[in-house]
Each structure stands twice: as C-alpha cells, then as structure tokens.
Design a protein around this motif. Sequence first.
Motif, short mmCIF file in Angstrom:
data_model
loop_
_atom_site.label_atom_id
_atom_site.label_comp_id
_atom_site.label_asym_id
_atom_site.label_seq_id
_atom_site.Cartn_x
_atom_site.Cartn_y
_atom_site.Cartn_z
N LYS A 65 0.67 -1.17 -0.04
CA LYS A 65 -0.14 0.04 -0.04
C LYS A 65 0.86 1.34 0.19
CE LYS A 65 -4.16 -1.84 2.29
NZ LYS A 65 -4.81 -1.69 3.64
N GLY A 66 2.22 1.13 0.42
CA GLY A 66 2.99 2.32 0.44
C GLY A 66 2.57 3.32 1.41
N LEU A 67 2.40 2.84 2.62
CA LEU A 67 2.04 3.61 3.84
C LEU A 67 2.98 4.08 4.61
CD1 LEU A 67 -0.55 1.09 5.55
CD2 LEU A 67 -1.14 3.14 4.15
N GLU A 68 3.09 5.14 5.25
CA GLU A 68 4.10 5.82 6.07
C GLU A 68 4.47 4.64 7.01
OE1 GLU A 68 5.68 8.64 5.41
OE2 GLU A 68 4.52 8.65 4.02
N PRO A 69 5.65 4.68 7.77
CA PRO A 69 6.12 3.64 8.56
C PRO A 69 5.31 3.35 9.76
CG PRO A 69 7.89 4.93 7.80
CD PRO A 69 6.74 5.48 7.19
N GLU A 70 4.74 4.23 10.36
CA GLU A 70 4.06 3.94 11.62
C GLU A 70 2.86 3.42 11.47
OE1 GLU A 70 1.85 6.62 15.22
OE2 GLU A 70 3.86 7.36 14.58
N GLU A 71 2.20 3.89 10.19
CA GLU A 71 0.66 3.41 9.78
C GLU A 71 1.13 1.94 9.20
OE1 GLU A 71 -3.29 3.10 9.78
OE2 GLU A 71 -1.80 4.97 10.85
N LEU A 72 2.07 1.75 8.53
CA LEU A 72 2.31 0.54 8.08
C LEU A 72 2.32 -0.49 9.32
CD1 LEU A 72 3.34 -1.80 6.14
CD2 LEU A 72 5.64 -0.78 6.55
N GLY A 127 10.90 2.04 8.41
CA GLY A 127 10.88 2.95 9.24
C GLY A 127 12.37 3.60 9.33
N VAL A 128 13.15 2.69 9.74
CA VAL A 128 14.89 3.25 9.73
C VAL A 128 15.09 3.99 8.51
CG1 VAL A 128 17.13 2.52 9.84
CG2 VAL A 128 15.29 1.29 11.25
N ARG A 129 15.04 3.57 7.11
CA ARG A 129 15.35 4.17 6.07
C ARG A 129 14.78 5.48 5.87
NH1 ARG A 129 14.70 -0.91 3.91
NH2 ARG A 129 12.72 -0.40 2.95
N SER A 130 13.62 5.77 6.31
CA SER A 130 12.82 6.92 6.31
C SER A 130 13.10 7.72 7.35
CB SER A 130 11.41 6.81 6.31
OG SER A 130 10.89 6.45 7.53
N GLY A 131 14.09 7.67 8.55
CA GLY A 131 14.30 8.40 9.61
C GLY A 131 13.30 8.29 10.70
N VAL A 132 12.35 7.74 10.43
CA VAL A 132 11.15 7.78 11.43
C VAL A 132 11.68 6.79 12.76
CG1 VAL A 132 8.76 7.24 12.08
CG2 VAL A 132 9.41 8.34 9.82
#
Length: 186
Positions: A65-72, A127-132
């Motif tokens: 789905k391409g969700l943001e890390p937290e929502e994923l 999440g790590v790759r995105s910096g979150v």
Amino acid sequence: MIATAADLFARNGYHGTGIAELGRAVGLGRGALYHYIESKEAVLYAISKDQVDKMNALAESILDKGLEPEELLREMARGLLRNISTHRSEWTVFFREYGALTGQRRDHVIAARERYESYWRQALDQGVRSGVLRPTPRILVKGILGMLNYTYLWFEPDGVLTPEELADVFLDALINGLSSRGVPQN
C-alpha cells in the motif's frame, strides 16, 4: 471439519484429541472421516498453514500500500490482532501444537512463519530508512510478535478494547516508548 478440529485441539490438545472424538464431533464414522482427511496430522497442518498463510497474504497487501512507516506497523498489528481474535482456536492450536508437525509439513509452517517475521522486519527497516525509527536489533521482531501473539491467551474481543485499539496501545508503547522524558507531568 477444520474449525471443529481447531476447537477440539485448542480445548483438549492435539495429542489429547483422538480421531474418534473428531469423528463424533463432525458426525462421521472413522471410515467416512478418513474419506475427507488423510490423517490427524493433516488436519493440524491445515489449521496451522491456513492462519499463517492468511497473515502472510495480509502483510504482503499492507506492505504494497505504500503506507508511512508508523501506519504500516499499525495496520500489520491491527490485522494480526483482528485475526487472532476471530480465529482464537486456530491460533491456540498453531502456537501450542505446530511442533507436532513432521517433515515437509513442519518445514512449510516454519518457513511461512519466518516469512511473516520478515515482513515485520521489512516494515521496521522502512521506518529506519525514512528516519522515523532508529535501527533496532533483528531480534526485536520476535519480541514484537511475541507481545502481539501472546494475546491469544487472554484477549477478549468483546471486552473493553477492540483488537484494533489493543494493537494501537501496543504500537504506541513500542513506537513512543515508555520513557517519561519530554512528557509533561500532570
């Protein structure tokens, strides 16, 4: 038949449930029962494989789905707790009894379980790759899944929290931590 077997295995244990008992529960004699099933182990395999395959399919669709890390992570946790609460007998059997499987059946279930863990690792890595999220040890996935999976023992779907709300409570603690640093005091 599979649902009835799951209920019996969850209540009495795989080894504590005889094939005659299963036959009585589904209204079939021994001969008729073996017309539908290969063996008691085949039934255990069907129960275990079905649930872990469902979770793998769900994890794949959520990751796509391409969700943001937290929502994923939240969607994966919500999906798992929804499934556990809906299929409690099956998950009880899976967690307690899959070790009774042998040969290729056991190998397939273990591989499917490991694949599911890999989807959680992928979610954390995103999440790590995105910096979150900060980098975490690989073993953390087992801890997260242990926290979520253990709910099969105590969670009541008709209780105070829905499966989705419980997943969010767990994810809030996981993502935000339990530290009071930076949290205003009342």
